[in-house]
Design an enzyme around this catalytic site. Sequence first.
Site, PDB file in Angstrom:
ATOM      1  N   ASN A   1       3.118  41.756  35.329  1.00 17.79           N
ATOM      2  CA  ASN A   1       2.115  40.772  35.142  1.00 17.79           C
ATOM      3  C   ASN A   1       2.580  39.411  35.442  1.00 17.79           C
ATOM      4  O   ASN A   1       2.050  38.639  35.989  1.00 17.79           O
ATOM      5  CB  ASN A   1       1.081  41.098  34.296  1.00 17.79           C
TER       6      ASN A   1
ATOM      7  N   ARG B   1      12.278  34.893  30.098  1.00 18.10           N
ATOM      8  CA  ARG B   1      12.229  35.198  28.596  1.00 18.10           C
ATOM      9  C   ARG B   1      13.298  35.834  28.013  1.00 18.10           C
ATOM     10  O   ARG B   1      13.752  35.784  26.729  1.00 18.10           O
ATOM     11  CB  ARG B   1      10.826  35.163  28.358  1.00 18.10           C
TER      12      ARG B   1
ATOM     13  N   LYS C   1      15.776  46.140  34.450  1.00 12.98           N
ATOM     14  CA  LYS C   1      14.741  46.900  35.376  1.00 12.98           C
ATOM     15  C   LYS C   1      13.727  46.242  35.606  1.00 12.98           C
ATOM     16  O   LYS C   1      12.616  46.483  34.285  1.00 12.98           O
ATOM     17  CB  LYS C   1      14.720  48.235  35.032  1.00 12.98           C
TER      18      LYS C   1
ATOM     19  N   ALA D   1       9.452  45.983  36.970  1.00 10.86           N
ATOM     20  CA  ALA D   1       8.522  46.997  37.283  1.00 10.86           C
ATOM     21  C   ALA D   1       8.380  47.361  38.833  1.00 10.86           C
ATOM     22  O   ALA D   1       8.834  46.222  39.824  1.00 10.86           O
ATOM     23  CB  ALA D   1       7.031  46.302  36.893  1.00 10.86           C
TER      24      ALA D   1
ATOM     25  N   GLU E   1       7.754  43.596  23.049  1.00 15.39           N
ATOM     26  CA  GLU E   1       6.318  43.015  23.342  1.00 15.39           C
ATOM     27  C   GLU E   1       5.412  43.622  24.159  1.00 15.39           C
ATOM     28  O   GLU E   1       5.401  44.079  25.161  1.00 15.39           O
ATOM     29  CB  GLU E   1       6.816  41.596  24.246  1.00 15.39           C
ATOM     30  N   LEU E   2       4.323  44.271  23.274  1.00 16.94           N
ATOM     31  CA  LEU E   2       3.601  45.205  23.669  1.00 16.94           C
ATOM     32  C   LEU E   2       2.073  44.840  24.081  1.00 16.94           C
ATOM     33  O   LEU E   2       1.941  43.283  24.295  1.00 16.94           O
ATOM     34  CB  LEU E   2       3.622  46.359  22.770  1.00 16.94           C
TER      35      LEU E   2
ATOM     36  N   ARG F   1      -6.696  33.577  33.331  1.00 11.76           N
ATOM     37  CA  ARG F   1      -5.233  33.361  33.465  1.00 11.76           C
ATOM     38  C   ARG F   1      -4.785  34.727  34.090  1.00 11.76           C
ATOM     39  O   ARG F   1      -4.984  35.886  33.474  1.00 11.76           O
ATOM     40  CB  ARG F   1      -4.449  32.896  32.362  1.00 11.76           C
TER      41      ARG F   1
ATOM     42  N   CYS G   1      -1.307  39.967  28.528  1.00  8.39           N
ATOM     43  CA  CYS G   1      -1.261  40.512  27.268  1.00  8.39           C
ATOM     44  C   CYS G   1      -1.919  39.688  26.341  1.00  8.39           C
ATOM     45  O   CYS G   1      -2.730  40.069  25.257  1.00  8.39           O
ATOM     46  CB  CYS G   1       0.018  41.047  26.740  1.00  8.39           C
TER      47      CYS G   1
ATOM     48  N   GLU H   1      -7.492  47.707  26.334  1.00  9.20           N
ATOM     49  CA  GLU H   1      -7.121  46.534  26.881  1.00  9.20           C
ATOM     50  C   GLU H   1      -7.647  46.251  28.237  1.00  9.20           C
ATOM     51  O   GLU H   1      -7.240  47.469  28.972  1.00  9.20           O
ATOM     52  CB  GLU H   1      -5.345  46.405  26.710  1.00  9.20           C
TER      53      GLU H   1
ATOM     54  N   SER I   1       1.014  30.354  24.817  1.00  6.91           N
ATOM     55  CA  SER I   1       2.387  30.588  25.590  1.00  6.91           C
ATOM     56  C   SER I   1       3.124  29.223  25.552  1.00  6.91           C
ATOM     57  O   SER I   1       2.645  28.504  26.188  1.00  6.91           O
ATOM     58  CB  SER I   1       2.343  31.353  26.857  1.00  6.91           C
TER      59      SER I   1
HETATM   60  P1  NAD Z   1       4.295  49.412  31.437  1.00  2.72           P
HETATM   61  O1  NAD Z   1       4.542  49.777  30.164  1.00  2.72           O
HETATM   62  O2  NAD Z   1       3.551  50.566  32.179  1.00  2.72           O
HETATM   63  O3  NAD Z   1       5.445  49.346  32.280  1.00  2.72           O
HETATM   64  C1  NAD Z   1       6.322  48.166  31.711  1.00  2.72           C
HETATM   65  C2  NAD Z   1       7.833  48.308  32.098  1.00  2.72           C
HETATM   66  O4  NAD Z   1       8.217  49.624  31.513  1.00  2.72           O
HETATM   67  C3  NAD Z   1       7.952  48.564  33.782  1.00  2.72           C
HETATM   68  O5  NAD Z   1       9.136  48.063  34.072  1.00  2.72           O
HETATM   69  C4  NAD Z   1       7.930  50.190  34.003  1.00  2.72           C
HETATM   70  O6  NAD Z   1       8.699  50.480  35.078  1.00  2.72           O
HETATM   71  C5  NAD Z   1       8.682  50.506  32.668  1.00  2.72           C
HETATM   72  N1  NAD Z   1       8.436  52.014  32.279  1.00  2.72           N
HETATM   73  C6  NAD Z   1       7.356  52.703  32.540  1.00  2.72           C
HETATM   74  N2  NAD Z   1       7.664  53.916  32.162  1.00  2.72           N
HETATM   75  C7  NAD Z   1       8.687  54.016  31.431  1.00  2.72           C
HETATM   76  C8  NAD Z   1       9.430  54.904  30.857  1.00  2.72           C
HETATM   77  N3  NAD Z   1       9.079  56.344  30.583  1.00  2.72           N
HETATM   78  N4  NAD Z   1      10.742  54.695  30.405  1.00  2.72           N
HETATM   79  C9  NAD Z   1      11.270  53.584  30.709  1.00  2.72           C
HETATM   80  N5  NAD Z   1      10.294  52.346  31.194  1.00  2.72           N
HETATM   81  C10 NAD Z   1       9.306  52.807  31.664  1.00  2.72           C
HETATM   82  O7  NAD Z   1       3.308  48.076  31.509  1.00  2.72           O
HETATM   83  P2  NAD Z   1       2.699  47.389  32.667  1.00  2.72           P
HETATM   84  O8  NAD Z   1       1.733  48.064  33.382  1.00  2.72           O
HETATM   85  O9  NAD Z   1       3.913  47.010  33.550  1.00  2.72           O
HETATM   86  O10 NAD Z   1       2.367  45.802  32.074  1.00  2.72           O
HETATM   87  C11 NAD Z   1       1.244  45.894  31.300  1.00  2.72           C
HETATM   88  C12 NAD Z   1       1.311  46.039  29.978  1.00  2.72           C
HETATM   89  O11 NAD Z   1       2.454  45.109  29.522  1.00  2.72           O
HETATM   90  C13 NAD Z   1       0.068  45.631  29.242  1.00  2.72           C
HETATM   91  O12 NAD Z   1      -0.102  46.578  28.226  1.00  2.72           O
HETATM   92  C14 NAD Z   1       0.486  44.220  28.601  1.00  2.72           C
HETATM   93  O13 NAD Z   1      -0.409  43.901  27.421  1.00  2.72           O
HETATM   94  C15 NAD Z   1       1.887  44.368  28.344  1.00  2.72           C
HETATM   95  N6  NAD Z   1       2.575  42.919  28.197  1.00  2.72           N
HETATM   96  C16 NAD Z   1       2.887  42.465  27.038  1.00  2.72           C
HETATM   97  C17 NAD Z   1       3.505  41.056  27.107  1.00  2.72           C
HETATM   98  C18 NAD Z   1       3.873  40.816  25.763  1.00  2.72           C
HETATM   99  O14 NAD Z   1       4.703  39.788  25.455  1.00  2.72           O
HETATM  100  N7  NAD Z   1       3.456  41.276  24.713  1.00  2.72           N
HETATM  101  C19 NAD Z   1       3.691  40.321  27.995  1.00  2.72           C
HETATM  102  C20 NAD Z   1       3.236  40.786  29.279  1.00  2.72           C
HETATM  103  C21 NAD Z   1       2.569  42.034  29.373  1.00  2.72           C
END
Ligand code: NAD
Length: 495
Positions: free
Chosen positions: A165, A173, A188, A190, A264-265, A292, A298, A395, A455
């Site tokens: 995203n 960061r 790695k 996305a 950071e979830l 935004r 998140c 979410e 942020s």
């Molecule tokens: P995601 O968890 O699906 O993927 C995040 C990353 O993890 C990607 O690079 C993906 O390829 C990798 N990944 C997926 N499965 C994995 C596994 N089994 N083992 C290791 N790596 C794996 O999340 P997303 O859909 O890319 O991003 C959206 C999420 O991220 C939302 O929940 C959002 O709230 C969160 N987010 C949090 C913050 C924060 O700072 N708290 C910032 C941005 C996004």
Amino acid sequence: MTTADTLDARPTALPDVPSTMLIGGTWSPAADGRTFAVENPATGEELAVIADGGQADAARAIEAAAAAQEQWARTAPRARSEILRRAFDLVLERRDRLARIMTAEMGKPLTEAKGEVTYAAEFLRWFSEEAVRISGDHTTTGDGTNRIIVTREPVGPCILITPWNFPLAMGARKIAPALAAGCTVVLKPAEQTPLTTLALAAIMEEAGVPAGVLNVVTTTDAPTVVTAWMRSGKARKISFTGSTEVGKILLRQAADTVMRTSMELGGNAPFIVCADADIDIAVEGAMVAKMRNMGEACTAANRMYVHRDIAGEFSERLARRMSALQVGNGLDDGIEVGPLIDGDGRGKVQRLVDDAVARGARTLTGGVLPDGPGYFYPPTVLTEVPVDADLMQTEIFGPVAPVIPFTDEDEIVRIANDTDWGLVGYVFTRDVDRAFDLSERLEVGMVGVNTGLVSNPAAPFGGVKQSGLGREGGKIGIDEFLEYKYLAVPRRRGA
Ligand code: NAD
């Protein structure tokens, strides 16, 4: 550097984006020659075909990071700082190009992408400044017999995992504090947004990051690559941004080697508008906190609790603003809302809206899937949303603003906190005491008071509960990549 040489012939024309991975200072294809296509979510067109890394590439990358660790840790802080500072300058110099890459692969409008480039660059500048400010401590034991000297050292090779995203900002960061602290990294991105990360890696290399210090593996098989790193015995830390679900998998894996973690979830931000709020400011804040990144943040306001006295006016004004937004391909002029990332993301948003409407919510604007290509979803305002609607506990990650009227402030704090998440909350009121009181009672890591944007590289970003562990940015951001070491040195001449 290998480039995807057909790119310029494509309508979105991304110049010079690497199509291979940076491992040990060399741009390399996947060991088994596999590739994958990156698509534009606004049009479905193929933007590039890039390396699809696997276990062998992951192994080479973590070995390169481990081999470079000692030398990088010994590199003078000023030298590390100046590399990051050069990267800051280069990122800003290439602002338009980076923004186009990001918009093409992720969908956000160009103006927002340019804003993200600036935001990302600021992490490079902030941590270039922090690299030369890593300090320790010096004291004596209570009985005066020993000196206590506390130094801080880089934790060692780090695994960095980023989401789609905010592909540039989330990369910067993590890379900036890790490198500032003296850690080498394997990163790695996305699979939906690898091009932005590869472009950033090329800039970091140009800025002077030595071979092996920053390694990037692109892949469609995240579990294989990341598990290889987790089990390598060479990584000392994982810094992850993404969903809570994947964060939990990685926390379990980290337990096997007692690896340090930063997480950071996800979030489920409450947005509370009190009866005494300035409605202009609250509507403006709602537009920022909701729209935004098309709501794919998140920090996005997920639940808008508005005092019943003003809920009608707030909802109508918000709906007017939302319905006036220009939706379309983010690369086109004047577009304010781009597509969502993919069909799954859009399907989830539609399901949540349908569920809320079935339970009695009213749609003031949006709520209907458009025809045509691209994963577009219209800006949507729902009002009179019941508290048992699925989107209250999910979410949304889309441009949907659910408004829930309230009358009792204590009750609304209880409901706002009744979630497993705790990343950010927003409070709108003209009363200073009420603003502090509500901010203190919300179970979150960050609060926006009369603002929809929290942020900033100078602030500690992060959440509580299942929104994560640790903080990124601010004075403490670099701590995530440092270990303490204590030296006991006897005072031979006595107390
Ligand atoms: P995601 O968890 O699906 O993927 C995040 C990353 O993890 C990607 O690079 C993906 O390829 C990798 N990944 C997926 N499965 C994995 C596994 N089994 N083992 C290791 N790596 C794996 O999340 P997303 O859909 O890319 O991003 C959206 C999420 O991220 C939302 O929940 C959002 O709230 C969160 N987010 C949090 C913050 C924060 O700072 N708290 C910032 C941005 C996004």
